[in-house]
Design a protein around this motif. Sequence first.
Motif, PDB file in Angstrom:
ATOM      1  N   PHE A  24      32.380 -15.037  22.314  1.00 21.56           N
ATOM      2  CA  PHE A  24      33.279 -15.958  21.610  1.00 21.56           C
ATOM      3  C   PHE A  24      33.880 -16.972  22.579  1.00 21.56           C
ATOM      4  O   PHE A  24      33.901 -18.184  22.309  1.00 21.56           O
ATOM      5  CB  PHE A  24      34.390 -15.193  20.896  1.00 21.56           C
ATOM      6  N   ILE A  25      34.364 -16.486  23.706  1.00 22.27           N
ATOM      7  CA  ILE A  25      34.967 -17.378  24.704  1.00 22.27           C
ATOM      8  C   ILE A  25      33.955 -18.418  25.177  1.00 22.27           C
ATOM      9  O   ILE A  25      34.266 -19.612  25.278  1.00 22.27           O
ATOM     10  CB  ILE A  25      35.502 -16.552  25.889  1.00 22.27           C
ATOM     11  N   ASN A  26      32.732 -17.982  25.453  1.00 24.34           N
ATOM     12  CA  ASN A  26      31.706 -18.915  25.923  1.00 24.34           C
ATOM     13  C   ASN A  26      31.332 -19.924  24.843  1.00 24.34           C
ATOM     14  O   ASN A  26      31.059 -21.092  25.144  1.00 24.34           O
ATOM     15  CB  ASN A  26      30.473 -18.153  26.396  1.00 24.34           C
ATOM     16  N   GLY A  27      31.315 -19.490  23.594  1.00 23.04           N
ATOM     17  CA  GLY A  27      31.042 -20.419  22.506  1.00 23.04           C
ATOM     18  C   GLY A  27      32.089 -21.521  22.438  1.00 23.04           C
ATOM     19  O   GLY A  27      31.770 -22.705  22.259  1.00 23.04           O
ATOM     20  N   VAL A  28      33.339 -21.141  22.610  1.00 26.64           N
ATOM     21  CA  VAL A  28      34.428 -22.121  22.609  1.00 26.64           C
ATOM     22  C   VAL A  28      34.313 -23.044  23.820  1.00 26.64           C
ATOM     23  O   VAL A  28      34.470 -24.264  23.713  1.00 26.64           O
ATOM     24  CB  VAL A  28      35.794 -21.397  22.604  1.00 26.64           C
ATOM     25  N   ARG A  29      34.026 -22.468  24.975  1.00 21.62           N
ATOM     26  CA  ARG A  29      33.892 -23.278  26.196  1.00 21.62           C
ATOM     27  C   ARG A  29      32.760 -24.300  26.059  1.00 21.62           C
ATOM     28  O   ARG A  29      32.924 -25.479  26.398  1.00 21.62           O
ATOM     29  CB  ARG A  29      33.620 -22.369  27.407  1.00 21.62           C
ATOM     30  N   GLN A  30      31.622 -23.846  25.566  1.00 22.90           N
ATOM     31  CA  GLN A  30      30.468 -24.739  25.467  1.00 22.90           C
ATOM     32  C   GLN A  30      30.683 -25.831  24.424  1.00 22.90           C
ATOM     33  O   GLN A  30      30.229 -26.965  24.604  1.00 22.90           O
ATOM     34  CB  GLN A  30      29.214 -23.918  25.165  1.00 22.90           C
ATOM     35  N   ALA A  31      31.394 -25.509  23.359  1.00 19.80           N
ATOM     36  CA  ALA A  31      31.696 -26.519  22.344  1.00 19.80           C
ATOM     37  C   ALA A  31      32.597 -27.616  22.904  1.00 19.80           C
ATOM     38  O   ALA A  31      32.588 -28.751  22.412  1.00 19.80           O
ATOM     39  CB  ALA A  31      32.364 -25.861  21.137  1.00 19.80           C
ATOM     40  N   ARG A  32      33.346 -27.288  23.943  1.00 23.38           N
ATOM     41  CA  ARG A  32      34.227 -28.259  24.584  1.00 23.38           C
ATOM     42  C   ARG A  32      33.597 -28.861  25.840  1.00 23.38           C
ATOM     43  O   ARG A  32      34.271 -29.523  26.626  1.00 23.38           O
ATOM     44  CB  ARG A  32      35.561 -27.594  24.946  1.00 23.38           C
ATOM     45  N   GLY A  33      32.291 -28.603  26.032  1.00 20.83           N
ATOM     46  CA  GLY A  33      31.582 -29.187  27.164  1.00 20.83           C
ATOM     47  C   GLY A  33      31.659 -28.382  28.440  1.00 20.83           C
ATOM     48  O   GLY A  33      31.239 -28.854  29.506  1.00 20.83           O
ATOM     49  N   GLY A  34      32.161 -27.161  28.359  1.00 23.84           N
ATOM     50  CA  GLY A  34      32.257 -26.312  29.542  1.00 23.84           C
ATOM     51  C   GLY A  34      31.017 -25.450  29.711  1.00 23.84           C
ATOM     52  O   GLY A  34      30.154 -25.380  28.834  1.00 23.84           O
TER      53      GLY A  34
END
Length: 212
Positions: free
Chosen positions: A155-165
């Motif tokens: 979940f954390i990685n999904g949020v990070r990647q959606a924000r370009g991280g």
Amino acid sequence: RRAMAVLRVRHCRALLYCRRAPPRCPACGGDLRGAGLAAAPVRLDSPFRHGHGQPRAFLVRPTRGTFLDGYDGHSDLHVGISSSRGVVYNYDQEGVHRDGRGWEQCISIPLVQPDMGELLQHWDELLEEFSLQETWLPHRYEEQQHNCFTFALAFINGVRQARGGAALSKAEFTERFVLARAREAARYLRLQQQLAHSDVYIVPLDEQEQQE
């Protein structure tokens, strides 16, 4: 169980940990009451938080029991992600749980900064949608490779990647966000254990500095 207060007193090149400050230093016999501000007792903050009062956070607790009631430092830990209202989403062999209780004593790592307005607004929606994915059905659970940490980190990685991280591995996430708080919690638990058997726990200052 609530943690009993731990006080720290600095005196004669030693740190004294206690529940109540003694009138005299047990290390040197000096009078602590007249030792001035430098020897004033400082109350240590507990590293544990009430998880249901920690919105949008990565939470860690023992799988069984609590940190302050019998945790031995080696037993299994369980992790989850809290919603904006403190409901803790977590995954185990029974699937995804949405807990409104049971996370009252946790290590808490905040995941959202105050300036992340859009993420703050949509956090609960994202978390609920994520938890409904088939990959988190009960039969997919595997203790070592597809577990509570897998769920939270995905979940954390999904949020990070959606924000370009960039996505983080388990080791990277643990090193960057969890390790320092886990060490702080371990030190606090050691103090609690020492003070369960003695009135004062004395740490020579040079030894303490080596531990920091």
